[in-house]
Write an enzyme that holds these catalytic residues in place. Sequence first.
Site, short mmCIF file in Angstrom:
data_model
loop_
_atom_site.label_atom_id
_atom_site.label_comp_id
_atom_site.label_asym_id
_atom_site.label_seq_id
_atom_site.Cartn_x
_atom_site.Cartn_y
_atom_site.Cartn_z
N HIS A 1 -9.10 -6.25 14.40
CA HIS A 1 -8.07 -6.01 13.05
C HIS A 1 -6.60 -6.32 13.59
O HIS A 1 -5.84 -7.28 13.04
CB HIS A 1 -8.28 -4.75 12.58
N ARG B 1 0.32 -4.91 0.16
CA ARG B 1 0.64 -5.97 1.23
C ARG B 1 2.18 -6.57 1.19
O ARG B 1 2.84 -6.69 2.00
CB ARG B 1 -0.37 -6.83 1.42
N GLU C 1 -7.24 -9.97 5.60
CA GLU C 1 -7.98 -10.52 6.69
C GLU C 1 -9.02 -11.34 6.22
O GLU C 1 -9.38 -12.67 6.71
CB GLU C 1 -8.65 -9.63 7.78
N GLU D 1 -12.09 2.17 6.31
CA GLU D 1 -11.96 3.07 7.68
C GLU D 1 -12.82 4.12 7.47
O GLU D 1 -13.44 4.30 6.54
CB GLU D 1 -10.18 3.40 7.43
N THR E 1 -5.04 7.19 -1.09
CA THR E 1 -5.88 7.26 0.09
C THR E 1 -7.30 7.99 -0.47
O THR E 1 -7.22 9.05 -0.88
CB THR E 1 -5.64 7.79 1.45
N LYS F 1 1.63 2.46 1.82
CA LYS F 1 0.42 3.02 2.12
C LYS F 1 0.44 4.54 1.60
O LYS F 1 -0.47 5.24 1.86
CB LYS F 1 0.41 3.39 3.92
N ASP G 1 -2.78 7.73 10.41
CA ASP G 1 -3.77 6.58 10.52
C ASP G 1 -3.59 5.96 11.62
O ASP G 1 -2.39 5.50 12.05
CB ASP G 1 -3.42 5.80 9.05
N GLU H 1 -8.38 -1.12 2.85
CA GLU H 1 -8.90 -1.08 3.85
C GLU H 1 -9.85 -0.12 4.30
O GLU H 1 -10.02 0.82 3.82
CB GLU H 1 -7.56 -0.52 4.94
N ASP I 1 -7.94 2.94 2.92
CA ASP I 1 -6.50 3.06 2.76
C ASP I 1 -5.95 2.10 1.98
O ASP I 1 -5.71 1.01 2.26
CB ASP I 1 -6.24 2.90 4.27
N GLN J 1 4.54 -3.79 2.13
CA GLN J 1 4.41 -3.75 3.57
C GLN J 1 5.14 -4.67 4.31
O GLN J 1 6.05 -4.40 5.33
CB GLN J 1 3.07 -3.52 3.75
MN MN Z 1 -4.95 1.78 7.35
#
Ligand code: MN
Length: 441
Positions: free
Chosen positions: A146, A249, A383, A213, A269, A265, A139, A211, A245, A252
């Site tokens: 971003h 958080r 975000e 993507e 997915t 992660k 990834d 996410e 994805d 993370q």
């Molecule tokens: Mn990602």
Amino acid sequence: MNVTNDPNLTSWIDSANETGCDFPIQNLPFGLFTVAGDDRPRIGVAIGDMVMDCGALGRRGLLDDHCEPAARDALAGTSLNEFLALGRMHWRAVRERMSALLRSDMPVLKDDMDAREACFFPLCEVELHLPMEVGDYTDFYASLSHATNIGSMFRPDNPLMPNWKHLPVGYHGRASSIVVSGTPIVRPAGQTIAADGADPTDGNVRLLDYELEVAFVMGPGNEMGDRIDIESSRDHLFGVMLMNDWSARDIQKWEYQPLGPFNAKNFATTVSPWIVTLDALEPFMVDGPPRTDDDPANLDYLVSEKDFGVDIDLTVSIASEGMRDAGVEPTLISRGNYADMYWTMSQMLAHHTSTGCPMRPGDMYASGTVSGTTEDSRGCLLERTWRGQNPITLGDGTERKFLADGDEVIIRGWCQAEGAARIGFGDCRGVVVPARERVQA
Ligand code: MN
């Protein structure tokens, strides 16, 4: 323009000609499906509201004289990997033949009721699977907006790392948890630490995110030690899928230093079921990548006159369980475009293989979160809600900082341009289901 992209083509499958259909004759994306009563996966091409069985076409001799036996045999397989390995000339020959067989003015298949019976299934009656076995998955982090947004949350004085405009930053992800659209996503658990700096705890993830993507599927690939030159990336890239994805958080935030994402992660997915080929995307290719006078020049291995972006419109919507039960439309959360990315798919591939790292057929790599410059084009909740400071309101009146159990995240993507037929990707969706009682395997 290739004849298969001609916007004037129509199919004898009427549903393929309807306005807004994701799968007109100009698209012809590849997937993998099973039919009721037969567990053997089959390679299929989506057309209108039907799927065409590629193996069955070959067995009836409908690919002979137009495609090599190697392509016919690969299409009779139980995953796309063998076909991916064959390369661009075979992909194109098969695409041209399938386009011809499906054209309104071609009687070969249209008038053969026996073959039609054997080769076509309604999409609503088949089960779709991950189209290929993914050996390795990477990834990237290719959106300037971003990277700047995330960076400014965690490092307000220094949002963009010094390497960011010199190379496409990425990390090696986990192939074993890539699942096809529709697969339920169990809320993960893991080690996190509360904001007040108390001791870490092991528990259910609280800050679950998506996410938005775009993912790329590898064809032949390179020998270990060789590079894939940026100029020849098209020979190695088969196609594109939509991707979510899923990201934890809170995991993370605690784990990421100094080696980057790991457990945040690796639990799931999701990809859309259809691979839209680069040949189908050709009418939507745009100049790339965008650069300003302030941007540094990139090293030669990352620069090509022929490099391209792709104009793909993308949306993310969320429907809570209550909304689905009440028949309320999913709430549109954000809208983006893949052409906004700073790094292209060819640059990512050239960089990935610059050390001689081998890429193999069926490997997948993804763009990173697709975010634009406006608030409504931010491609993840971190975000979009700015770390939860500005919650969003769903159609049922409830607020979200991050995902709740029962939420369905729906990613859609399509391409449209002057002088081209609109094509779509098919949905990439997944419902968050409550955390499991954890079992030691
Ligand atoms: Mn990602």
